[in-house]
Motif scaffolding. Structure first.
Motif, PDB file in Angstrom:
ATOM      1  N   GLY A  29      76.725 101.785  23.520  1.00  0.00           N
ATOM      2  CA  GLY A  29      76.864 100.519  24.226  1.00  0.00           C
ATOM      3  C   GLY A  29      78.013 100.561  25.199  1.00  0.00           C
ATOM      4  O   GLY A  29      78.723 101.573  25.309  1.00  0.00           O
ATOM      5  N   SER A  30      78.215  99.490  25.919  1.00  0.00           N
ATOM      6  CA  SER A  30      79.291  99.410  26.903  1.00  0.00           C
ATOM      7  C   SER A  30      80.495  98.692  26.317  1.00  0.00           C
ATOM      8  O   SER A  30      80.351  97.690  25.614  1.00  0.00           O
ATOM      9  N   THR A  31      81.674  99.199  26.605  1.00  0.00           N
ATOM     10  CA  THR A  31      82.901  98.521  26.186  1.00  0.00           C
ATOM     11  C   THR A  31      83.270  97.403  27.160  1.00  0.00           C
ATOM     12  O   THR A  31      84.110  96.566  26.834  1.00  0.00           O
ATOM     13  N   ARG A  32      82.675  97.436  28.364  1.00  0.00           N
ATOM     14  CA  ARG A  32      82.976  96.487  29.444  1.00  0.00           C
ATOM     15  C   ARG A  32      84.433  96.568  29.885  1.00  0.00           C
ATOM     16  O   ARG A  32      84.977  95.628  30.471  1.00  0.00           O
ATOM     17  N   ALA A  33      85.073  97.686  29.577  1.00  0.00           N
ATOM     18  CA  ALA A  33      86.465  97.895  29.965  1.00  0.00           C
ATOM     19  C   ALA A  33      86.523  99.021  30.987  1.00  0.00           C
ATOM     20  O   ALA A  33      85.828 100.031  30.861  1.00  0.00           O
ATOM     21  N   THR A  34      87.376  98.855  31.980  1.00  0.00           N
ATOM     22  CA  THR A  34      87.497  99.869  33.032  1.00  0.00           C
ATOM     23  C   THR A  34      88.715 100.754  32.842  1.00  0.00           C
ATOM     24  O   THR A  34      88.837 101.779  33.523  1.00  0.00           O
ATOM     25  N   ASP A  35      89.617 100.391  31.959  1.00  0.00           N
ATOM     26  CA  ASP A  35      90.773 101.255  31.690  1.00  0.00           C
ATOM     27  C   ASP A  35      90.635 101.884  30.320  1.00  0.00           C
ATOM     28  O   ASP A  35      90.064 101.300  29.402  1.00  0.00           O
ATOM     29  N   LEU A  36      91.172 103.081  30.176  1.00  0.00           N
ATOM     30  CA  LEU A  36      90.963 103.887  28.964  1.00  0.00           C
ATOM     31  C   LEU A  36      91.597 103.252  27.730  1.00  0.00           C
ATOM     32  O   LEU A  36      91.016 103.281  26.639  1.00  0.00           O
ATOM     33  N   LEU A  37      92.799 102.664  27.856  1.00  0.00           N
ATOM     34  CA  LEU A  37      93.492 102.084  26.705  1.00  0.00           C
ATOM     35  C   LEU A  37      92.686 100.940  26.084  1.00  0.00           C
ATOM     36  O   LEU A  37      92.509 100.881  24.854  1.00  0.00           O
ATOM     37  N   THR A  38      92.163 100.053  26.940  1.00  0.00           N
ATOM     38  CA  THR A  38      91.351  98.946  26.430  1.00  0.00           C
ATOM     39  C   THR A  38      90.059  99.465  25.819  1.00  0.00           C
ATOM     40  O   THR A  38      89.605  98.969  24.780  1.00  0.00           O
ATOM     41  N   ALA A  39      89.457 100.463  26.457  1.00  0.00           N
ATOM     42  CA  ALA A  39      88.212 101.039  25.958  1.00  0.00           C
ATOM     43  C   ALA A  39      88.406 101.645  24.567  1.00  0.00           C
ATOM     44  O   ALA A  39      87.535 101.532  23.697  1.00  0.00           O
ATOM     45  N   LYS A  40      89.569 102.286  24.344  1.00  0.00           N
ATOM     46  CA  LYS A  40      89.844 102.869  23.026  1.00  0.00           C
ATOM     47  C   LYS A  40      89.958 101.776  21.960  1.00  0.00           C
ATOM     48  O   LYS A  40      89.492 101.941  20.828  1.00  0.00           O
TER      49      LYS A  40
ATOM     50  N   PHE B 110      83.690 101.966  30.775  1.00  0.00           N
ATOM     51  CA  PHE B 110      83.535 102.991  29.740  1.00  0.00           C
ATOM     52  C   PHE B 110      82.417 102.592  28.782  1.00  0.00           C
ATOM     53  O   PHE B 110      82.311 101.438  28.372  1.00  0.00           O
ATOM     54  N   HIS B 111      81.571 103.548  28.418  1.00  0.00           N
ATOM     55  CA  HIS B 111      80.560 103.367  27.380  1.00  0.00           C
ATOM     56  C   HIS B 111      80.996 104.132  26.137  1.00  0.00           C
ATOM     57  O   HIS B 111      81.733 105.115  26.218  1.00  0.00           O
ATOM     58  N   TYR B 112      80.544 103.657  24.979  1.00  0.00           N
ATOM     59  CA  TYR B 112      80.896 104.328  23.728  1.00  0.00           C
ATOM     60  C   TYR B 112      79.650 104.916  23.077  1.00  0.00           C
ATOM     61  O   TYR B 112      78.522 104.458  23.305  1.00  0.00           O
ATOM     62  N   CYS B 113      79.865 105.917  22.242  1.00  0.00           N
ATOM     63  CA  CYS B 113      78.803 106.540  21.446  1.00  0.00           C
ATOM     64  C   CYS B 113      79.405 106.915  20.097  1.00  0.00           C
ATOM     65  O   CYS B 113      80.351 107.710  20.031  1.00  0.00           O
ATOM     66  N   ILE B 114      78.890 106.297  19.035  1.00  0.00           N
ATOM     67  CA  ILE B 114      79.421 106.505  17.667  1.00  0.00           C
ATOM     68  C   ILE B 114      78.268 106.926  16.762  1.00  0.00           C
ATOM     69  O   ILE B 114      77.180 106.353  16.836  1.00  0.00           O
ATOM     70  N   ARG B 115      78.509 107.891  15.897  1.00  0.00           N
ATOM     71  CA  ARG B 115      77.502 108.322  14.926  1.00  0.00           C
ATOM     72  C   ARG B 115      78.061 108.102  13.518  1.00  0.00           C
ATOM     73  O   ARG B 115      79.121 108.626  13.177  1.00  0.00           O
ATOM     74  N   VAL B 116      77.354 107.314  12.731  1.00  0.00           N
ATOM     75  CA  VAL B 116      77.767 107.008  11.348  1.00  0.00           C
ATOM     76  C   VAL B 116      76.561 107.179  10.439  1.00  0.00           C
ATOM     77  O   VAL B 116      75.499 106.594  10.692  1.00  0.00           O
ATOM     78  N   ASN B 117      76.737 107.979   9.381  1.00  0.00           N
ATOM     79  CA  ASN B 117      75.659 108.215   8.403  1.00  0.00           C
ATOM     80  C   ASN B 117      74.344 108.649   9.070  1.00  0.00           C
ATOM     81  O   ASN B 117      73.260 108.209   8.715  1.00  0.00           O
ATOM     82  N   GLY B 118      74.466 109.481  10.088  1.00  0.00           N
ATOM     83  CA  GLY B 118      73.285 110.003  10.758  1.00  0.00           C
ATOM     84  C   GLY B 118      72.662 109.063  11.761  1.00  0.00           C
ATOM     85  O   GLY B 118      71.629 109.387  12.357  1.00  0.00           O
ATOM     86  N   LYS B 119      73.265 107.901  11.973  1.00  0.00           N
ATOM     87  CA  LYS B 119      72.713 106.938  12.912  1.00  0.00           C
ATOM     88  C   LYS B 119      73.658 106.779  14.097  1.00  0.00           C
ATOM     89  O   LYS B 119      74.880 106.720  13.930  1.00  0.00           O
TER      90      LYS B 119
END
Length: 346
Positions: free
Chosen positions: A30-41, A17-26
């Motif tokens: 990156g990669s979570t390096r986790a293959t299961d959803l619970l760990t990725a969260k 799973f990869h993540y995408c976060i937007r904070v203050n317009g930025k």
């Protein structure tokens, strides 16, 4: 092919799973390096926390309540118990009810002036108000050192306080004073502790933390091994004080003045007996720190060079020593008599 993120996560062809976060317009990816959803969260929440706390380049400005909690946590093992408790109590009683949820960079002069006015209206003394301002500035400056602020957002002057004469013990009153302490003290350590503060010029913490190993019987000296200035100093012990200390019943303990739990007595241990003795003799508010000033003043009257007094008190700056030296009333009266003679009016 465009990756579609759902709730900040998207599964890649490789299974991670990869993540995408937007904070203050930025945007942060990156990669979570986790293959299961619970760990990725869990990884996603940790990344979000890091971003908000500034670990990824974005600095979150905390509230004053959060700054206070951080200061108390960081400094509990650093400062004295008394200082730490003063900050905790004053901030809890007066500062937090009004400014707890205020972001530390948005506290204005108006907020502080309003808080100052409320304390005065509640009947608090100007000294108490100034103590509150000192603690508020302490917390603000801690925020500056932590990088939350570039400078204090408020600038409020302390209230002017009419200074009162600071009492010291005159040499002629010493016997009466020690006799009064002996009568009012319920613990045998108290009379000796007070004598140690007068005879060696020790701070209260230094007197409470005296150790037997720091005495030198051959030279009759005592080494202040744990001092405020972090520098040990050697003090000659006068005979009367040496006899008082070594006349106490010896215990199998490293401390000269151990409490029931084997540790040194706590701060303010001598406060009430000292107050009772001063009230009996009409000496005013002669605190344990004024006993240290008594040591300096009596040495100055005896002609001890100020540099020697500085060394015995453990001051790095001689100007600090000068604050402790008080001119006795008898010395002032003598000076007035000399002037009267010169004027031909005696």
């Amino acid at each position: 092919m465009t990756t579609k993120f759902k709730n900040g996560l998207a599964k890649q062809p490789g299974g991670a799973f990869h993540y995408c976060i937007r904070v203050n317009g930025k945007q942060y990816k990156g990669s979570t390096r986790a293959t299961d959803l619970l760990t990725a969260k869990k990884v996603l929440e940790e990344k979000r926390r890091q971003i908000l706390m500034g670990e990824c380049g974005v600095r979150r400005i905390p509230t004053l309540g959060e700054i206070r909690e951080e200061w108390l946590r960081v400094h509990k093992a650093v400062y004295s118990t008394k200082h730490w408790r003063d900050v905790e109590i004053v901030s809890r009683l007066w500062i937090l009810p009004h400014l707890r949820s205020s972001r530390v960079d948005r506290i204005t002069n108006g907020d502080v002036l309003h808080l100052r006015s409320q304390m005065l209206e509640a009947g608090r003394s100007p000294v108490s108000v100034n103590d509150m301002l000192k603690i508020l500035k302490l917390l603000g400056n801690f925020g500056v050192r932590q990088g939350y602020l570039s400078k204090l957002p408020f600038r409020v002057q302390f209230l002017r306080v009419q200074k009162k004469p600071r009492p010291t013990l005159a040499a002629a009153q010493a016997h009466q004073f020690f006799a009064a302490v002996d009568r009012t003290a319920c613990n045998p350590h108290i009379p000796v502790l007070i004598r140690a503060m007068v005879g060696l010029g020790l701070r209260e913490s230094e007197a409470l933390g005296m150790r037997w190993e720091w005495f030198n019987p051959e030279q009759r000296t005592y080494v202040v091994g744990k001092a405020k200035g972090k520098e040990a100093r050697i003090l000659p012990v006068p005979g009367w004080l040496w006899d008082s200390i070594h006349a106490m019943p010896m215990r199998l303990n490293e401390w000269v003045f151990p409490a029931e739990d084997g540790r040194p007595h706590r701060s303010q241990f001598c406060k009430k007996p000292l107050q009772r003795a001063c009230k009996e003799l009409g000496l005013g508010n002669l605190t344990h720190h004024r006993l240290r000033a008594t040591f300096a003043s009596l040495h100055a009257e005896a002609g001890t060079p100020i540099t020697e007094i500085q060394g015995m008190l453990g001051h790095k700056n001689i100007q600090t020593t000068m604050i402790y030296v008080e001119t006795s009333l008898e010395a002032k009266r003598s000076a007035q008599d000399v002037l009267s003679l010169k004027l031909g009016l005696a």
